[in-house]
Design an enzyme around this catalytic site. Structure first.
Site, PDB file in Angstrom:
ATOM      1  N   ASP A   1     -27.755 -52.633   6.777  1.00  0.00           N
ATOM      2  CA  ASP A   1     -28.690 -53.182   7.745  1.00  0.00           C
ATOM      3  C   ASP A   1     -29.087 -54.562   7.237  1.00  0.00           C
ATOM      4  O   ASP A   1     -28.839 -54.905   6.075  1.00  0.00           O
ATOM      5  CB  ASP A   1     -29.905 -52.253   7.843  1.00  0.00           C
ATOM      6  CG  ASP A   1     -31.003 -52.819   8.716  1.00  0.00           C
ATOM      7  OD1 ASP A   1     -30.715 -53.193   9.866  1.00  0.00           O
ATOM      8  OD2 ASP A   1     -32.150 -52.903   8.237  1.00  0.00           O
TER       9      ASP A   1
ATOM     10  N   LYS B   1     -29.128 -48.321  17.308  1.00  0.00           N
ATOM     11  CA  LYS B   1     -29.755 -47.331  16.436  1.00  0.00           C
ATOM     12  C   LYS B   1     -30.968 -46.737  17.160  1.00  0.00           C
ATOM     13  O   LYS B   1     -31.661 -47.456  17.865  1.00  0.00           O
ATOM     14  CB  LYS B   1     -30.206 -48.003  15.140  1.00  0.00           C
ATOM     15  CG  LYS B   1     -29.086 -48.735  14.391  1.00  0.00           C
ATOM     16  CD  LYS B   1     -29.665 -49.530  13.221  1.00  0.00           C
ATOM     17  CE  LYS B   1     -28.592 -50.375  12.555  1.00  0.00           C
ATOM     18  NZ  LYS B   1     -29.119 -51.188  11.440  1.00  0.00           N
TER      19      LYS B   1
ATOM     20  N   ASP C   1     -32.322 -56.968   8.582  1.00  0.00           N
ATOM     21  CA  ASP C   1     -33.760 -57.243   8.514  1.00  0.00           C
ATOM     22  C   ASP C   1     -34.489 -56.098   7.823  1.00  0.00           C
ATOM     23  O   ASP C   1     -34.383 -54.941   8.230  1.00  0.00           O
ATOM     24  CB  ASP C   1     -34.339 -57.444   9.912  1.00  0.00           C
ATOM     25  CG  ASP C   1     -33.813 -58.709  10.576  1.00  0.00           C
ATOM     26  OD1 ASP C   1     -33.338 -59.599   9.849  1.00  0.00           O
ATOM     27  OD2 ASP C   1     -33.869 -58.798  11.815  1.00  0.00           O
TER      28      ASP C   1
ATOM     29  N   THR D   1     -26.406 -54.466  12.521  1.00  0.00           N
ATOM     30  CA  THR D   1     -27.739 -54.952  12.839  1.00  0.00           C
ATOM     31  C   THR D   1     -28.086 -54.774  14.311  1.00  0.00           C
ATOM     32  O   THR D   1     -27.201 -54.805  15.173  1.00  0.00           O
ATOM     33  CB  THR D   1     -27.865 -56.447  12.465  1.00  0.00           C
ATOM     34  OG1 THR D   1     -29.145 -56.945  12.864  1.00  0.00           O
ATOM     35  CG2 THR D   1     -26.778 -57.272  13.145  1.00  0.00           C
ATOM     36  N   SER D   2     -29.373 -54.612  14.583  1.00  0.00           N
ATOM     37  CA  SER D   2     -29.854 -54.569  15.960  1.00  0.00           C
ATOM     38  C   SER D   2     -30.138 -55.966  16.487  1.00  0.00           C
ATOM     39  O   SER D   2     -30.533 -56.122  17.647  1.00  0.00           O
ATOM     40  CB  SER D   2     -31.134 -53.710  16.035  1.00  0.00           C
ATOM     41  OG  SER D   2     -30.860 -52.386  15.637  1.00  0.00           O
TER      42      SER D   2
ATOM     43  N   ASP E   1     -33.535 -49.498   5.676  1.00  0.00           N
ATOM     44  CA  ASP E   1     -34.950 -49.451   5.339  1.00  0.00           C
ATOM     45  C   ASP E   1     -35.776 -48.737   6.401  1.00  0.00           C
ATOM     46  O   ASP E   1     -36.933 -48.386   6.136  1.00  0.00           O
ATOM     47  CB  ASP E   1     -35.506 -50.860   5.159  1.00  0.00           C
ATOM     48  CG  ASP E   1     -35.667 -51.590   6.487  1.00  0.00           C
ATOM     49  OD1 ASP E   1     -36.803 -51.966   6.829  1.00  0.00           O
ATOM     50  OD2 ASP E   1     -34.662 -51.767   7.202  1.00  0.00           O
TER      51      ASP E   1
END
Length: 221
Positions: free
Chosen positions: A16, A142, A18, A110-111, A167
């Site tokens: 991931d 996600k 951020d 990543t989103s 995270d």
């Protein structure tokens, strides 16, 4: 799920971004504050909602009377400006982890959007992998398993040979549903479901590199 993977097979690490590799919490807070002020909304309340939901869901809760497409366009403008002018920092250990992994053995999931990730990596000096699976690359984000499964497929990897570094709860669930080993970082308490927990990325680095090299690693306590 075993952390050992299959002996003799290449292992892959999926990160991931951020909150995992880059500390963007203050940037996200500032972007949402500017967005809320643009619509005359309470920034603190908007941010509380935004932390728990995807943008379209946030708009539905805090700005239902506004056009969601306009809301999203404004948010994207603010996020792109932040990439150009905001201050970013990589978490301690991020550069060591990424530079220590063989090329082609890791990817970002990543989103966010790829151009923003590349901009942030450029600002922080982190190496950019050949593969970034972003919000535009998948139909479901996600906590769906789709993003991590898409990354594995594009790397030519089996899910059982992949380690996910996350995270956030939604990302952890995404990795678990994809049938991968999932380690949590940068949180005081373990996220539910993780196979292993590290309070910081720095603490996890030697174990990540050991996993990728096929060395034995300690099991979950």
């Amino acid at each position: 799920m075993s952390e050992s993977g299959q002996p003799g097979r290449t292992r892959y690490v999926l990160f991931d971004v951020d909150g995992t590799l880059i500390d963007a919490l203050d940037n996200q807070r500032q972007v949402w504050r500017a967005w809320a002020e643009h619509y005359g909304l309470d920034p603190d309340e908007v941010y509380r909602v935004a932390l728990r939901t995807r943008p379209t869901e946030t708009f539905a809760q805090v700005a239902a009377c506004h056009d969601p497409h306009e809301c999203l366009a404004r948010l994207h403008e603010l996020e792109d400006e932040d990439v150009r002018s905001g201050r970013y920092a990589a978490f301690d250990g991020a550069a060591e982890a990424l530079r220590g992994l063989p090329r082609g053995s890791w990817a970002l999931v990543t989103s966010n959007y790829e151009h923003r990730v590349r901009g942030r990596f450029l600002r922080t000096g982190l190496p950019v992998p050949a593969l970034i699976v972003d919000a535009a690359a998948v139909e479901e984000g996600k906590p769906s398993p789709v993003p991590y499964l898409r990354a594995a497929a594009r790397l030519g990897a089996e899910p059982a040979d992949c380690l996910v570094i996350e995270d956030a709860p939604s990302g952890v669930q995404s990795g678990l549903r994809a049938g991968m080993t999932v380690w949590g970082v940068n949180a005081a308490a373990p996220v539910k479901g993780v196979h292993r927990h590290f309070e910081s990325l720095r603490e996890a680095v030697p174990h990540i590199l050991a996993f990728a090299s096929g060395s034995s690693v300690d099991t979950v306590a």
